[in-house]
Enzyme design. Structure first.
Site, PDB file in Angstrom:
ATOM      1  N   HIS A 213     -18.154 -21.157   1.439  1.00 22.34           N
ATOM      2  CA  HIS A 213     -16.948 -20.557   0.857  1.00 22.34           C
ATOM      3  C   HIS A 213     -15.700 -21.346   1.276  1.00 22.34           C
ATOM      4  O   HIS A 213     -14.735 -20.790   1.817  1.00 22.34           O
ATOM      5  CB  HIS A 213     -16.805 -19.089   1.274  1.00 22.34           C
ATOM      6  CG  HIS A 213     -17.851 -18.186   0.698  1.00 22.34           C
ATOM      7  ND1 HIS A 213     -17.827 -17.762  -0.617  1.00 22.34           N
ATOM      8  CD2 HIS A 213     -18.974 -17.651   1.245  1.00 22.34           C
ATOM      9  CE1 HIS A 213     -18.868 -16.982  -0.849  1.00 22.34           C
ATOM     10  NE2 HIS A 213     -19.590 -16.907   0.259  1.00 22.34           N
TER      11      HIS A 213
ATOM     12  N   ASP B  18     -16.704 -11.426   0.037  1.00 21.42           N
ATOM     13  CA  ASP B  18     -16.819 -12.761   0.633  1.00 21.42           C
ATOM     14  C   ASP B  18     -15.913 -13.773  -0.063  1.00 21.42           C
ATOM     15  O   ASP B  18     -15.693 -14.868   0.460  1.00 21.42           O
ATOM     16  CB  ASP B  18     -18.270 -13.249   0.636  1.00 21.42           C
ATOM     17  CG  ASP B  18     -18.906 -13.248  -0.735  1.00 21.42           C
ATOM     18  OD1 ASP B  18     -18.222 -12.896  -1.720  1.00 21.42           O
ATOM     19  OD2 ASP B  18     -20.108 -13.579  -0.833  1.00 21.42           O
TER      20      ASP B  18
END
Length: 400
Positions: free
Chosen positions: A120, A295
């Site tokens: 990420h 997330d």
């Protein structure tokens, strides 16, 4: 800090018309330091695959314990179990993890090291990005790796698991002993089931719909794409209520929802806040929000990451469940699911290095967020505050 082992050249590889020697790699699998993270980078059978190909695999002691893989299984597969995190980073050319390195690992990352994980990078810690750039590292972020528009092979199995876990999470936190409404998800004779609203008809959303229907809940699905809604309507005729997602329809469904699932995915960017705090007032007190998009920032304004050991909090009377590593609850299944998709890419990098691996796995390039200290993906570049460098141009410059 330990130095990397001497080079052991085992094969030749041709890239851009040039023949290059490629050495056998040392692959490191550290134990996760993230809170409540029980998944591991590779299971023993993945280690055996790499070892059989001539590579050395270092596994930190107890790295697989949370997923049910004791050290003895890794040793039986040919891996070398080492006692410290320092040794994994100090010797490994390639570090394979589930998630991005934690701050405790930043000092251990070596110059020129390759890291592969669900990182990420678009929302990563700026200190991590700075370390990766300054130390000329290469970071493969499985979040952005895709082999067709909208098709993310590594995210897909984890998203499938996360979606299918929704009814068991919802059932638990609708119970009164967990602060819920006291509703049985599937209902009973003469007792209506829970109303579950799913926002997003991607992989998570579709699997959540399927699982919640199987548990007996009434399900409503929202998405901006008519084709996606049509697919669900065709797969479950008459069983799912569908809406085109906009503020008006969101307000309508929130007025009757018992559970709201955030299943929105945006490509290498923060998820937009589709449900504002003001809109929470439309929900009944003690209703449940499960934000699987957390997330990437979350699709509810009131979302913030929590952890498995303390997964919920309450805002304006609404219970929020916002665990980024939700599938760590089923760590063994999740590790196998991840490895099924990541191992071919790890093997390609171990066999041919980078950029050589692009020959065997051309789609791997879409996952390279940082290459040799240069930000090569717009999400990583924007997060780090540096210019984005075109990967193809960078490779051409290195090859010339």
């Amino acid at each position: 800090m330990m130095r990397p082992a001497p080079l052991r050249y085992v094969r030749s590889h041709r890239f851009m018309g040039k023949k290059r020697k490629v050495r056998a790699m040392i692959v490191g699998i550290p134990r996760s330091l993230s809170v409540d993270e029980l998944r591991v980078g590779l299971p023993p059978r993945g280690v055996r695959n790499l070892v059989t190909a001539g590579h050395t695999v270092l596994v930190e002691s107890h790295a697989g314990l949370g997923s049910g893989f004791p050290d003895s299984q890794y040793e039986k597969a040919g891996g070398q179990v080492v006692r410290s995190l320092d040794e994994v980073y100090g010797r490994a050319d390639l570090v394979m993890k589930v998630n991005a390195p934690t701050p405790e690992e930043y000092p251990l990352i070596r110059e020129g090291q390759i890291l592969m994980a669900v990182m990420h990078l678009a929302v990563a810690d700026k200190k991590l990005l700075k370390v990766l750039l300054e130390r000329n590292c290469t970071a493969v972020d499985f979040v952005t790796l895709h082999d067709a528009p909208g098709h993310y092979p590594v995210l897909r199995p984890i998203s499938q698991l996360a979606g299918r876990m929704v009814p068991q999470i919802a059932a638990r936190y609708l119970q009164t002993d967990h602060g819920g409404l006291g509703i049985l998800l599937g209902g009973a004779p003469a007792v209506p089931p829970a109303e579950v609203v799913v926002i997003g008809a991607g992989t998570v959303g579709r699997n959540a719909v399927r699982a919640c229907l199987g548990a007996g809940a009434r399900v409503t699905l929202l998405d901006t794409r008519h084709d996606s809604l049509s697919e669900i309507d065709w797969a479950f005729p008459g069983r799912v209520t569908t809406f085109r997602a906009n503020e008006a329809t969101l307000r309508k469904v929130l007025s009757y929802a018992d559970v709201v699932v955030g299943a929105v995915h945006t490509r290498a960017a923060r998820t937009p806040h589709l449900v504002t705090r003001e809109m929470l007032g439309l929900l009944r007190e003690k209703s449940l929000i499960i934000d699987i998009s957390v997330d990437q920032g979350g699709c509810f304004e009131t979302s913030r990451p929590t952890r498995l050991s303390d997964p919920t909090y309450v805002v304006d009377g609404i219970v929020h469940y916002c665990v980024p590593n939700l599938t760590s609850l089923v760590a063994r299944s999740a590790t196998y699911a991840l490895a099924n998709e990541t191992l071919p890419y790890v093997r390609a990098v171990a066999d041919a290095g980078l950029p050589g691996a692009f020959g065997a796995q051309p789609h791997l390039a879409s996952g390279v967020g940082i290459m040799a200290g240069q930000a090569t993906h717009v999400g990583a570049a924007e997060a780090a505050g540096v210019p984005v460098v075109d990967l193809a141009t960078l490779l051409e410059g290195n090859a010339s």
